[in-house]
Design a protein around this motif. Sequence first.
Motif, PDB file in Angstrom:
ATOM      1  N   GLU A  42      -3.129 -12.317   3.021  1.00 37.16           N
ATOM      2  CA  GLU A  42      -4.502 -12.772   2.792  1.00 37.16           C
ATOM      3  C   GLU A  42      -5.441 -11.569   2.844  1.00 37.16           C
ATOM      4  N   LYS A  43      -6.276 -11.420   1.835  1.00 37.19           N
ATOM      5  CA  LYS A  43      -7.261 -10.350   1.805  1.00 37.19           C
ATOM      6  C   LYS A  43      -8.564 -10.929   1.272  1.00 37.19           C
ATOM      7  N   LYS A  44      -9.591 -10.849   2.098  1.00 36.60           N
ATOM      8  CA  LYS A  44     -10.908 -11.391   1.744  1.00 36.60           C
ATOM      9  C   LYS A  44     -10.819 -12.846   1.295  1.00 36.60           C
ATOM     10  N   GLY A  45      -9.974 -13.602   1.989  1.00 32.46           N
ATOM     11  CA  GLY A  45      -9.848 -15.025   1.706  1.00 32.46           C
ATOM     12  C   GLY A  45      -8.983 -15.363   0.502  1.00 32.46           C
ATOM     13  N   LYS A  46      -8.357 -14.386  -0.107  1.00 35.57           N
ATOM     14  CA  LYS A  46      -7.514 -14.635  -1.275  1.00 35.57           C
ATOM     15  C   LYS A  46      -6.065 -14.254  -0.957  1.00 35.57           C
ATOM     16  N   SER A  47      -5.146 -15.007  -1.521  1.00 39.84           N
ATOM     17  CA  SER A  47      -3.726 -14.714  -1.364  1.00 39.84           C
ATOM     18  C   SER A  47      -3.311 -13.660  -2.380  1.00 39.84           C
ATOM     19  N   ILE A  48      -2.608 -12.635  -1.888  1.00 43.58           N
ATOM     20  CA  ILE A  48      -2.112 -11.581  -2.772  1.00 43.58           C
ATOM     21  C   ILE A  48      -0.659 -11.276  -2.415  1.00 43.58           C
ATOM     22  N   PRO A  49       0.141 -10.871  -3.416  1.00 46.95           N
ATOM     23  CA  PRO A  49       1.515 -10.495  -3.104  1.00 46.95           C
ATOM     24  C   PRO A  49       1.588  -9.051  -2.623  1.00 46.95           C
ATOM     25  N   VAL A  50       2.445  -8.818  -1.676  1.00 46.42           N
ATOM     26  CA  VAL A  50       2.730  -7.471  -1.196  1.00 46.42           C
ATOM     27  C   VAL A  50       4.243  -7.313  -1.308  1.00 46.42           C
ATOM     28  N   TYR A  51       4.667  -6.324  -2.076  1.00 43.75           N
ATOM     29  CA  TYR A  51       6.101  -6.195  -2.300  1.00 43.75           C
ATOM     30  C   TYR A  51       6.572  -4.761  -2.159  1.00 43.75           C
ATOM     31  N   GLN A  52       7.808  -4.664  -1.745  1.00 41.79           N
ATOM     32  CA  GLN A  52       8.526  -3.399  -1.618  1.00 41.79           C
ATOM     33  C   GLN A  52       9.950  -3.713  -2.060  1.00 41.79           C
ATOM     34  N   LEU A  53      10.257  -3.349  -3.313  1.00 44.31           N
ATOM     35  CA  LEU A  53      11.543  -3.714  -3.887  1.00 44.31           C
ATOM     36  C   LEU A  53      12.272  -2.497  -4.448  1.00 44.31           C
ATOM     37  N   GLU A  54      13.556  -2.689  -4.628  1.00 46.74           N
ATOM     38  CA  GLU A  54      14.425  -1.711  -5.268  1.00 46.74           C
ATOM     39  C   GLU A  54      15.309  -2.523  -6.211  1.00 46.74           C
ATOM     40  N   ASP A  69      11.607   2.288  -6.261  1.00 46.66           N
ATOM     41  CA  ASP A  69      10.436   1.890  -5.480  1.00 46.66           C
ATOM     42  C   ASP A  69       9.477   1.069  -6.328  1.00 46.66           C
ATOM     43  N   VAL A  70       9.674  -0.247  -6.302  1.00 50.97           N
ATOM     44  CA  VAL A  70       8.758  -1.156  -6.989  1.00 50.97           C
ATOM     45  C   VAL A  70       7.800  -1.678  -5.929  1.00 50.97           C
ATOM     46  N   SER A  71       6.581  -1.158  -5.946  1.00 47.77           N
ATOM     47  CA  SER A  71       5.558  -1.571  -4.993  1.00 47.77           C
ATOM     48  C   SER A  71       4.196  -1.460  -5.672  1.00 47.77           C
ATOM     49  N   ILE A  72       3.209  -2.094  -5.076  1.00 46.58           N
ATOM     50  CA  ILE A  72       1.866  -2.050  -5.657  1.00 46.58           C
ATOM     51  C   ILE A  72       1.390  -0.607  -5.760  1.00 46.58           C
ATOM     52  N   GLU A  73       1.691   0.188  -4.738  1.00 44.17           N
ATOM     53  CA  GLU A  73       1.241   1.579  -4.709  1.00 44.17           C
ATOM     54  C   GLU A  73       1.874   2.419  -5.809  1.00 44.17           C
ATOM     55  N   MET A  74       3.103   2.099  -6.194  1.00 47.11           N
ATOM     56  CA  MET A  74       3.844   2.912  -7.159  1.00 47.11           C
ATOM     57  C   MET A  74       3.836   2.323  -8.574  1.00 47.11           C
ATOM     58  N   LEU A  75       3.140   1.220  -8.781  1.00 49.08           N
ATOM     59  CA  LEU A  75       3.189   0.525 -10.063  1.00 49.08           C
ATOM     60  C   LEU A  75       2.761   1.413 -11.232  1.00 49.08           C
TER      61      LEU A  75
END
Length: 154
Positions: A42-54, A69-75
């Motif tokens: 939850e961020k600012k009242g909204k649902s968001i996905p957080v992922y760390q995949l290979e 490294d499949v993640s929001i930071e590395m997209l």
Amino acid sequence: MSERTCTTWATSELSAKLSGLDLGGVTTQDGGWVSGEVSVSEKKGKSIPVYQLECELPLSGGGTMRLPDVSIEMLDDLEVEFDGASIDAAGADKIRAAVKEWAASVRKSVSDGTAPLDAPATKRTPRAAALISEEEAMSAGGAGALDDADDIEE
């Protein structure tokens, strides 16, 4: 609040999105693996996905495609590795585009609440430590000493 995850659904969607991509004479195939976790935050009242995949998928004709490294930071700078196959930059770009489409789809589904959530993990409740009196503790210690004694009848 317990942690919510949609790993099962999201990783299945990623596998489906990446399977069957034509990378210029070589095609990604089913039968690989995706590992990691996709949680709902939850961020600012909204649902968001957080992922760390290979992810790793076989390629037609042999070889594998790997996303370490499949993640929001590395997209935006998604690393795509090929082992045993010569794939040009255009092929790697197709994979990056497919992953970005997957990420947008997961984000939308999580945001609007249509992403199927994983069943909550059953947590084991720790058992309470046994409460014993000092006398019982002493007798337990004494019993241990008796086990070591030579004069015990058998």
